[in-house]
Design a protein around this motif. Structure first.
Motif, mmCIF file in Angstrom:
data_model
loop_
_atom_site.group_PDB
_atom_site.id
_atom_site.type_symbol
_atom_site.label_atom_id
_atom_site.label_comp_id
_atom_site.label_asym_id
_atom_site.label_seq_id
_atom_site.Cartn_x
_atom_site.Cartn_y
_atom_site.Cartn_z
ATOM 1 N N PRO A 20 -72.868 20.564 69.809
ATOM 2 C CA PRO A 20 -73.393 21.651 70.255
ATOM 3 C C PRO A 20 -74.794 21.440 69.568
ATOM 4 O O PRO A 20 -76.012 21.959 70.228
ATOM 5 C CB PRO A 20 -72.883 22.760 69.401
ATOM 6 N N VAL A 21 -75.018 20.571 68.528
ATOM 7 C CA VAL A 21 -76.544 20.213 67.881
ATOM 8 C C VAL A 21 -76.538 18.771 68.122
ATOM 9 O O VAL A 21 -75.709 17.801 67.795
ATOM 10 C CB VAL A 21 -76.634 20.428 66.543
ATOM 11 N N ASN A 22 -77.502 18.259 68.714
ATOM 12 C CA ASN A 22 -77.410 16.605 69.174
ATOM 13 C C ASN A 22 -78.812 16.094 69.100
ATOM 14 O O ASN A 22 -79.412 15.642 70.119
ATOM 15 C CB ASN A 22 -77.011 16.543 70.599
ATOM 16 N N GLY A 23 -79.401 16.289 67.871
ATOM 17 C CA GLY A 23 -80.501 15.537 67.619
ATOM 18 C C GLY A 23 -81.579 16.565 67.659
ATOM 19 O O GLY A 23 -82.667 16.605 68.443
ATOM 20 N N ILE A 24 -81.759 17.456 66.636
ATOM 21 C CA ILE A 24 -82.839 18.406 66.496
ATOM 22 C C ILE A 24 -83.754 18.300 65.529
ATOM 23 O O ILE A 24 -83.193 17.832 64.273
ATOM 24 C CB ILE A 24 -82.110 19.832 66.365
ATOM 25 N N THR A 25 -84.866 18.181 65.824
ATOM 26 C CA THR A 25 -86.143 17.871 64.863
ATOM 27 C C THR A 25 -86.993 19.045 64.924
ATOM 28 O O THR A 25 -87.590 19.403 66.102
ATOM 29 C CB THR A 25 -86.650 16.563 65.007
ATOM 30 N N PHE A 26 -87.440 19.635 63.926
ATOM 31 C CA PHE A 26 -88.543 20.760 63.920
ATOM 32 C C PHE A 26 -88.917 21.033 62.636
ATOM 33 O O PHE A 26 -88.307 20.820 61.585
ATOM 34 C CB PHE A 26 -88.165 21.971 64.768
ATOM 35 N N SER A 27 -90.052 21.825 62.303
ATOM 36 C CA SER A 27 -90.387 22.114 61.065
ATOM 37 C C SER A 27 -91.190 23.420 61.099
ATOM 38 O O SER A 27 -92.003 23.548 62.092
ATOM 39 C CB SER A 27 -91.138 21.204 60.047
ATOM 40 N N SER A 42 -74.335 27.858 73.188
ATOM 41 C CA SER A 42 -75.395 26.842 73.121
ATOM 42 C C SER A 42 -75.451 26.090 71.782
ATOM 43 O O SER A 42 -76.220 24.940 71.701
ATOM 44 C CB SER A 42 -76.714 27.255 73.707
ATOM 45 N N GLY A 43 -74.938 26.461 70.796
ATOM 46 C CA GLY A 43 -75.033 26.304 69.640
ATOM 47 C C GLY A 43 -75.797 26.771 68.550
ATOM 48 O O GLY A 43 -76.235 26.187 67.389
ATOM 49 N N LYS A 44 -76.323 28.012 68.852
ATOM 50 C CA LYS A 44 -77.277 28.881 67.944
ATOM 51 C C LYS A 44 -76.491 28.915 66.545
ATOM 52 O O LYS A 44 -77.221 28.727 65.600
ATOM 53 C CB LYS A 44 -77.652 30.195 68.726
ATOM 54 N N SER A 45 -75.358 29.493 66.368
ATOM 55 C CA SER A 45 -74.484 29.659 65.346
ATOM 56 C C SER A 45 -74.394 28.508 64.430
ATOM 57 O O SER A 45 -74.404 28.483 63.226
ATOM 58 C CB SER A 45 -73.195 30.581 65.450
ATOM 59 N N THR A 46 -74.045 27.299 65.301
ATOM 60 C CA THR A 46 -73.927 26.183 64.667
ATOM 61 C C THR A 46 -74.979 25.837 63.915
ATOM 62 O O THR A 46 -75.075 25.314 62.707
ATOM 63 C CB THR A 46 -73.214 25.229 65.804
ATOM 64 N N LEU A 47 -76.182 25.646 64.736
ATOM 65 C CA LEU A 47 -77.519 25.338 64.055
ATOM 66 C C LEU A 47 -77.746 26.278 62.894
ATOM 67 O O LEU A 47 -78.231 25.506 61.743
ATOM 68 C CB LEU A 47 -78.576 25.620 65.021
ATOM 69 N N LEU A 51 -78.419 24.852 58.844
ATOM 70 C CA LEU A 51 -79.607 25.495 57.884
ATOM 71 C C LEU A 51 -79.164 26.015 56.756
ATOM 72 O O LEU A 51 -79.967 26.126 55.766
ATOM 73 C CB LEU A 51 -80.656 26.116 59.005
ATOM 74 N N GLY A 52 -78.082 26.972 56.750
ATOM 75 C CA GLY A 52 -77.791 27.719 55.685
ATOM 76 C C GLY A 52 -76.793 27.046 54.985
ATOM 77 O O GLY A 52 -76.134 27.906 54.027
ATOM 78 N N ALA A 53 -76.577 25.532 55.035
ATOM 79 C CA ALA A 53 -75.626 25.088 54.321
ATOM 80 C C ALA A 53 -74.199 25.689 54.131
ATOM 81 O O ALA A 53 -73.456 25.487 53.155
ATOM 82 C CB ALA A 53 -75.977 24.892 52.659
ATOM 83 N N LEU A 54 -73.652 26.209 55.338
ATOM 84 C CA LEU A 54 -72.651 26.833 55.589
ATOM 85 C C LEU A 54 -71.552 25.783 56.048
ATOM 86 O O LEU A 54 -70.341 25.993 55.988
ATOM 87 C CB LEU A 54 -72.473 28.032 56.363
ATOM 88 N N ASP A 55 -72.149 24.814 56.619
ATOM 89 C CA ASP A 55 -71.492 23.555 57.206
ATOM 90 C C ASP A 55 -72.389 22.427 57.004
ATOM 91 O O ASP A 55 -73.566 22.642 56.874
ATOM 92 C CB ASP A 55 -71.445 24.103 58.662
ATOM 93 N N LYS A 56 -71.850 21.308 57.124
ATOM 94 C CA LYS A 56 -72.663 19.955 56.821
ATOM 95 C C LYS A 56 -72.714 19.488 58.123
ATOM 96 O O LYS A 56 -71.974 19.210 59.053
ATOM 97 C CB LYS A 56 -72.052 19.063 55.973
#
Ligand SMILES: Nc1ncnc2c1ncn2[C@@H]1O[C@H](COP(=O)(O)OP(=O)(O)O)[C@@H](O)[C@H]1O
Ligand SMILES: [Mg+2]
Length: 229
Positions: A20-27, A42-47, A51-56
């Motif tokens: 669901p997250v396959n190569g995301i780059t942004f700042s 679409s993977g929003k919660s996964t993303l 970001l919140g370090a709930l998952d690696k």
């Protein structure tokens, strides 16, 4: 500043692998109010969980205010989530039989703040989310949805995080209340210089953001924002 470099999250479900997250780059700069749009699944919660370090992440890097959270050992992650990240959820996730103020005091208690200081700061935060003093002592489960979400936002701010992640915070609210909550998040991000990422499927709400991203097929694309004021 939040910097995300080429993160991937892979799940194995049966013999299928999904990313669901396959190569995301942004700042994004510190103090930005950004919206992430995307269809269900679409993977929003996964993303957000990466970001919140709930998952690696399976690979890639997430750097929050100079700290590479992808490299933090598990022993540091709990404190990191508690002290440096604020979470806001669709379901508010308040402790129902605690008062509004007690809910806001809780994360400070875990962080070792004295009772007097917790009480003072929680009162001030509830004022900032526009909850009048008579509401501060009310049990969370006796508050309206919009008020519960205000308490949840005050709670997310309790330990002065650099980053707040809000996963469909208006999903259970009517349009008008949802709009007020988004306006509140926007104001707080600017006033407190807190980066706030909000996941929403509501275009009107996303229109209030400083920056707008769309998640689809595992990748994030920025869209133009048109805002007045
Ligand atoms: N822990 C997990 N294990 C396996 N698959 C998962 C897990 N979490 C999410 N998924 C899958 O990843 C995809 C994205 O889910 P999610 O991030 O919840 O999407 P969204 O929040 O945009 O609705 C979905 O196909 C979901 O089923
Ligand atoms: Mg979701």
């Amino acid at each position: 500043m939040l910097t995300v470099t080429n993160i991937v999250k892979k799940f194995n479900s049966g013999e299928r692998t999904i990313k669901p997250v396959n190569g995301i780059t942004f700042s994004v700069e510190q103090g930005t109010f950004a919206a992430i749009l995307g269809k269900s699944g679409s993977g929003k919660s996964t993303l957000l969980s990466l970001l919140g370090a709930l998952d690696k992440a399976t690979s890639g890097e997430v750097i929050v205010d100079g700290v590479n959270i992808s490299a933090l050992p598990d022993s540091k992650l709990t404190a990191y989530r508690r002290d440096d990240i604020g979470f806001v959820f669709q379901q508010y996730n308040l402790i129902p039989n605690l008062s509004a103020k007690e809910n806001v005091m809780l994360p400070m208690e875990f962080a070792g703040v004295s009772h007097a200081e917790r009480s003072k700061r929680a009162g001030a935060l509830l004022e900032q989310v526009e909850l009048t003093e008579e509401m501060h002592g009310r049990l969370a489960n006796r508050l309206s949805g919009g008020m519960q979400q205000r308490v949840a936002i005050a709670r997310a701010l309790a330990n002065e995080p650099k980053l707040i992640l809000a996963d469909e915070p208006t999903g259970n609210l009517d349009d008008e209340t949802g709009e007020l909550i988004i306006a509140l998040l926007r104001r707080l991000s600017h006033e407190k210089k807190t980066t706030i990422l909000v996941v929403t499927h509501d275009h009107a709400l996303a229109g209030q953001a400083d920056r707008k991203f769309r998640l689809a097929r595992g990748t994030l694309t920025e869209e133009a924002v048109r805002r007045q004021g």
